[in-house]
Design a protein around this motif. Structure first.
Motif, PDB file in Angstrom:
ATOM      1  N   VAL A  62      14.634  13.835 -13.793  1.00  0.00           N
ATOM      2  CA  VAL A  62      14.392  14.795 -12.718  1.00  0.00           C
ATOM      3  C   VAL A  62      14.569  16.190 -13.299  1.00  0.00           C
ATOM      4  CG1 VAL A  62      15.276  15.689 -10.532  1.00  0.00           C
ATOM      5  CG2 VAL A  62      15.077  13.222 -10.878  1.00  0.00           C
ATOM      6  N   GLY A  63      13.656  17.088 -12.983  1.00  0.00           N
ATOM      7  CA  GLY A  63      13.692  18.453 -13.497  1.00  0.00           C
ATOM      8  C   GLY A  63      12.751  18.672 -14.668  1.00  0.00           C
ATOM      9  N   ASP A  64      12.306  17.595 -15.325  1.00  0.00           N
ATOM     10  CA  ASP A  64      11.357  17.744 -16.426  1.00  0.00           C
ATOM     11  C   ASP A  64      10.026  18.267 -15.887  1.00  0.00           C
ATOM     12  OD1 ASP A  64      13.224  16.813 -18.217  1.00  0.00           O
ATOM     13  OD2 ASP A  64      12.332  14.831 -18.438  1.00  0.00           O
ATOM     14  N   ILE A  65       9.251  18.841 -16.777  1.00  0.00           N
ATOM     15  CA  ILE A  65       7.936  19.393 -16.434  1.00  0.00           C
ATOM     16  C   ILE A  65       6.871  18.547 -17.125  1.00  0.00           C
ATOM     17  CG2 ILE A  65       6.432  21.431 -16.511  1.00  0.00           C
ATOM     18  CD1 ILE A  65       9.033  21.952 -14.968  1.00  0.00           C
ATOM     19  N   ILE A  66       5.885  18.128 -16.354  1.00  0.00           N
ATOM     20  CA  ILE A  66       4.744  17.393 -16.894  1.00  0.00           C
ATOM     21  C   ILE A  66       3.585  18.376 -16.923  1.00  0.00           C
ATOM     22  CG2 ILE A  66       3.259  15.370 -16.625  1.00  0.00           C
ATOM     23  CD1 ILE A  66       6.334  14.813 -16.984  1.00  0.00           C
ATOM     24  N   ARG A  67       3.091  18.661 -18.144  1.00  0.00           N
ATOM     25  CA  ARG A  67       2.009  19.638 -18.302  1.00  0.00           C
ATOM     26  C   ARG A  67       0.709  18.926 -18.654  1.00  0.00           C
ATOM     27  NH1 ARG A  67       3.371  24.075 -22.174  1.00  0.00           N
ATOM     28  NH2 ARG A  67       4.490  24.855 -20.372  1.00  0.00           N
ATOM     29  N   PHE A  68      -0.291  19.178 -17.832  1.00  0.00           N
ATOM     30  CA  PHE A  68      -1.632  18.657 -18.072  1.00  0.00           C
ATOM     31  C   PHE A  68      -2.480  19.795 -18.620  1.00  0.00           C
ATOM     32  CE2 PHE A  68       0.083  15.835 -14.875  1.00  0.00           C
ATOM     33  CZ  PHE A  68      -0.428  14.593 -15.190  1.00  0.00           C
ATOM     34  N   GLU A  69      -2.974  19.645 -19.848  1.00  0.00           N
ATOM     35  CA  GLU A  69      -3.854  20.647 -20.458  1.00  0.00           C
ATOM     36  C   GLU A  69      -5.217  20.000 -20.677  1.00  0.00           C
ATOM     37  OE1 GLU A  69      -1.990  22.301 -23.947  1.00  0.00           O
ATOM     38  OE2 GLU A  69      -0.198  22.878 -22.824  1.00  0.00           O
ATOM     39  N   TYR A  70      -6.253  20.661 -20.154  1.00  0.00           N
ATOM     40  CA  TYR A  70      -7.586  20.068 -20.189  1.00  0.00           C
ATOM     41  C   TYR A  70      -8.623  21.149 -19.910  1.00  0.00           C
ATOM     42  CZ  TYR A  70      -6.758  20.302 -15.164  1.00  0.00           C
ATOM     43  OH  TYR A  70      -6.456  20.754 -13.886  1.00  0.00           O
ATOM     44  N   ASN A  71      -9.881  20.803 -20.135  1.00  0.00           N
ATOM     45  CA  ASN A  71     -10.989  21.688 -19.806  1.00  0.00           C
ATOM     46  C   ASN A  71     -11.322  21.475 -18.324  1.00  0.00           C
ATOM     47  OD1 ASN A  71     -13.483  22.913 -19.376  1.00  0.00           O
ATOM     48  ND2 ASN A  71     -14.161  22.511 -21.475  1.00  0.00           N
ATOM     49  N   PRO A  72     -11.106  22.507 -17.475  1.00  0.00           N
ATOM     50  CA  PRO A  72     -11.333  22.319 -16.036  1.00  0.00           C
ATOM     51  C   PRO A  72     -12.800  22.107 -15.656  1.00  0.00           C
ATOM     52  CG  PRO A  72     -10.786  24.601 -16.506  1.00  0.00           C
ATOM     53  CD  PRO A  72     -10.615  23.834 -17.791  1.00  0.00           C
ATOM     54  N   GLN A  73     -13.724  22.330 -16.576  1.00  0.00           N
ATOM     55  CA  GLN A  73     -15.130  22.042 -16.290  1.00  0.00           C
ATOM     56  C   GLN A  73     -15.405  20.540 -16.322  1.00  0.00           C
ATOM     57  OE1 GLN A  73     -17.105  24.341 -19.330  1.00  0.00           O
ATOM     58  NE2 GLN A  73     -17.437  26.056 -17.919  1.00  0.00           N
ATOM     59  N   PHE A  74     -14.511  19.790 -17.013  1.00  0.00           N
ATOM     60  CA  PHE A  74     -14.767  18.355 -17.196  1.00  0.00           C
ATOM     61  C   PHE A  74     -13.702  17.435 -16.596  1.00  0.00           C
ATOM     62  CE2 PHE A  74     -16.702  20.556 -20.858  1.00  0.00           C
ATOM     63  CZ  PHE A  74     -18.037  20.292 -20.572  1.00  0.00           C
ATOM     64  N   HIS A  75     -12.565  17.993 -16.185  1.00  0.00           N
ATOM     65  CA  HIS A  75     -11.476  17.152 -15.692  1.00  0.00           C
ATOM     66  C   HIS A  75     -10.728  17.850 -14.555  1.00  0.00           C
ATOM     67  CE1 HIS A  75     -11.968  14.642 -19.251  1.00  0.00           C
ATOM     68  NE2 HIS A  75     -11.930  15.746 -19.975  1.00  0.00           N
ATOM     69  N   LYS A  76      -9.943  17.080 -13.850  1.00  0.00           N
ATOM     70  CA  LYS A  76      -8.966  17.604 -12.904  1.00  0.00           C
ATOM     71  C   LYS A  76      -7.846  16.586 -12.794  1.00  0.00           C
ATOM     72  CE  LYS A  76     -11.888  16.381  -8.981  1.00  0.00           C
ATOM     73  NZ  LYS A  76     -12.493  16.912  -7.767  1.00  0.00           N
ATOM     74  N   VAL A  77      -6.748  17.000 -12.206  1.00  0.00           N
ATOM     75  CA  VAL A  77      -5.581  16.128 -12.075  1.00  0.00           C
ATOM     76  C   VAL A  77      -5.316  15.901 -10.600  1.00  0.00           C
ATOM     77  CG1 VAL A  77      -3.112  15.885 -12.518  1.00  0.00           C
ATOM     78  CG2 VAL A  77      -4.568  17.013 -14.212  1.00  0.00           C
ATOM     79  N   MET A  78      -5.185  14.643 -10.240  1.00  0.00           N
ATOM     80  CA  MET A  78      -4.852  14.303  -8.859  1.00  0.00           C
ATOM     81  C   MET A  78      -3.588  13.462  -8.859  1.00  0.00           C
ATOM     82  SD  MET A  78      -8.570  13.326  -7.328  1.00  0.00           S
ATOM     83  CE  MET A  78      -8.988  14.389  -5.971  1.00  0.00           C
ATOM     84  N   GLN A  79      -2.633  13.847  -8.026  1.00  0.00           N
ATOM     85  CA  GLN A  79      -1.462  13.007  -7.820  1.00  0.00           C
ATOM     86  C   GLN A  79      -1.789  12.102  -6.644  1.00  0.00           C
ATOM     87  OE1 GLN A  79       2.274  15.028  -7.321  1.00  0.00           O
ATOM     88  NE2 GLN A  79       3.426  13.114  -7.369  1.00  0.00           N
ATOM     89  N   VAL A  80      -1.560  10.803  -6.841  1.00  0.00           N
ATOM     90  CA  VAL A  80      -1.972   9.814  -5.844  1.00  0.00           C
ATOM     91  C   VAL A  80      -0.858   8.790  -5.604  1.00  0.00           C
ATOM     92  CG1 VAL A  80      -4.444  10.039  -6.382  1.00  0.00           C
ATOM     93  CG2 VAL A  80      -3.050   8.359  -7.618  1.00  0.00           C
ATOM     94  N   THR A  81      -1.051   7.965  -4.607  1.00  0.00           N
ATOM     95  CA  THR A  81      -0.127   6.866  -4.325  1.00  0.00           C
ATOM     96  C   THR A  81      -0.340   5.751  -5.346  1.00  0.00           C
ATOM     97  OG1 THR A  81      -1.674   5.717  -2.876  1.00  0.00           O
ATOM     98  CG2 THR A  81      -0.194   7.360  -1.844  1.00  0.00           C
ATOM     99  N   HIS A  82       0.581   4.808  -5.377  1.00  0.00           N
ATOM    100  CA  HIS A  82       0.450   3.677  -6.300  1.00  0.00           C
ATOM    101  C   HIS A  82      -0.814   2.871  -6.017  1.00  0.00           C
ATOM    102  CE1 HIS A  82       1.711  -0.457  -7.830  1.00  0.00           C
ATOM    103  NE2 HIS A  82       1.528   0.290  -8.896  1.00  0.00           N
ATOM    104  N   ARG A  83      -1.098   2.645  -4.745  1.00  0.00           N
ATOM    105  CA  ARG A  83      -2.290   1.885  -4.370  1.00  0.00           C
ATOM    106  C   ARG A  83      -3.554   2.592  -4.860  1.00  0.00           C
ATOM    107  NH1 ARG A  83      -4.913   1.144   1.383  1.00  0.00           N
ATOM    108  NH2 ARG A  83      -4.377   3.324   1.349  1.00  0.00           N
ATOM    109  N   HIS A  84      -3.622   3.906  -4.668  1.00  0.00           N
ATOM    110  CA  HIS A  84      -4.802   4.653  -5.126  1.00  0.00           C
ATOM    111  C   HIS A  84      -4.856   4.739  -6.646  1.00  0.00           C
ATOM    112  CE1 HIS A  84      -5.159   6.683  -0.946  1.00  0.00           C
ATOM    113  NE2 HIS A  84      -5.894   5.586  -1.009  1.00  0.00           N
ATOM    114  N   TYR A  85      -3.705   4.773  -7.285  1.00  0.00           N
ATOM    115  CA  TYR A  85      -3.644   4.775  -8.752  1.00  0.00           C
ATOM    116  C   TYR A  85      -4.246   3.478  -9.308  1.00  0.00           C
ATOM    117  CZ  TYR A  85      -1.451   4.584 -13.405  1.00  0.00           C
ATOM    118  OH  TYR A  85      -1.213   4.471 -14.749  1.00  0.00           O
ATOM    119  N   ARG A  86      -3.808   2.352  -8.751  1.00  0.00           N
ATOM    120  CA  ARG A  86      -4.291   1.059  -9.233  1.00  0.00           C
ATOM    121  C   ARG A  86      -5.802   0.916  -9.053  1.00  0.00           C
ATOM    122  NH1 ARG A  86      -0.454  -2.165  -6.014  1.00  0.00           N
ATOM    123  NH2 ARG A  86      -2.406  -3.024  -5.293  1.00  0.00           N
ATOM    124  N   SER A  87      -6.333   1.420  -7.943  1.00  0.00           N
ATOM    125  CA  SER A  87      -7.764   1.252  -7.660  1.00  0.00           C
ATOM    126  C   SER A  87      -8.609   2.459  -8.073  1.00  0.00           C
ATOM    127  CB  SER A  87      -7.958   0.982  -6.165  1.00  0.00           C
ATOM    128  OG  SER A  87      -7.549   2.107  -5.399  1.00  0.00           O
TER     129      SER A  87
END
Length: 184
Positions: A62-87
């Motif tokens: 807890v307190g750690d930082i998760i950094r997503f580095e990517y080209n925003p023209q080709f990717h995005k980051v979505m936080q989802v539920t476990h059910r949506h993650y699996r599917s």
């Protein structure tokens, strides 16, 4: 308590020698760790990054930082539920990040599921489960074989980090001041 001048001088010299001859304590607990998802590859579909393996080599707190580095023209980051993650379902995300340099602070002990919202990317493996366990172990975090995570300023997360030059200087001055005040 009255000390002689010779005793005070000797004691102060000894404190100076100890402060500068030996390294200051090198570990301070309580620093948030910044993890770059995918290490040097970042958040991508190129290079067959195994995000499941990447996450398995980390000990998130807890307190750690998760950094997503990517080209925003080709990717995005979505936080989802476990059910949506699996599917790989992107219809109802908890949060969506699109800057290309997204830092997400971990606020709870649980699984935190992320995937790329671009069609087909999640199905090809661009998803990650950040599992923050209840860990009361006194052992420090185990580093991965990839480049080490970045460290930030101290926070109450229970991680470890090396003292910066400035922090070490402040520690040494504080110890010297204490010795001076105690013996004079």
């Amino acid at each position: 308590m009255a000390f002689s001048v010779e005793y005070r001088t000797s004691a102060l010299r000894l404190c100076l020698v100890l402060l500068f001859a030996f390294p200051a304590p090198a570990i301070i607990t309580g620093a948030a760790v910044v993890y770059r998802v995918g290490d040097s590859a970042g958040w991508t579909t190129i290079g067959n990054v195994d995000y499941k393996l990447w996450a398995a080599t980390k000990t998130f707190q807890v307190g750690d930082i998760i950094r997503f580095e990517y080209n925003p023209q080709f990717h995005k980051v979505m936080q989802v539920t476990h059910r949506h993650y699996r599917s790989c379902n992107t219809t109802h995300p908890i949060a969506t990040h699109t800057s290309g340099n997204d830092s997400i602070s971990i606020a709870s002990h649980s699984h935190h599921f992320f995937l790329c919202g671009v069609p087909g990317h999640c199905q090809s493996g661009q998803k990650v489960d950040i599992n923050v366990l209840h860990n009361n172990s006194p052992l420090p975090k185990t580093p991965s074989l990839a480049p080490p995570p970045l460290t930030t300023t101290p926070t109450p997360s229970g991680a470890n980090h090396m003292l910066s030059g400035f922090e070490e200087m402040v520690l040494r001055i504080g110890l010297l001041s204490f010795a001076f005040l105690y013996f004079y």
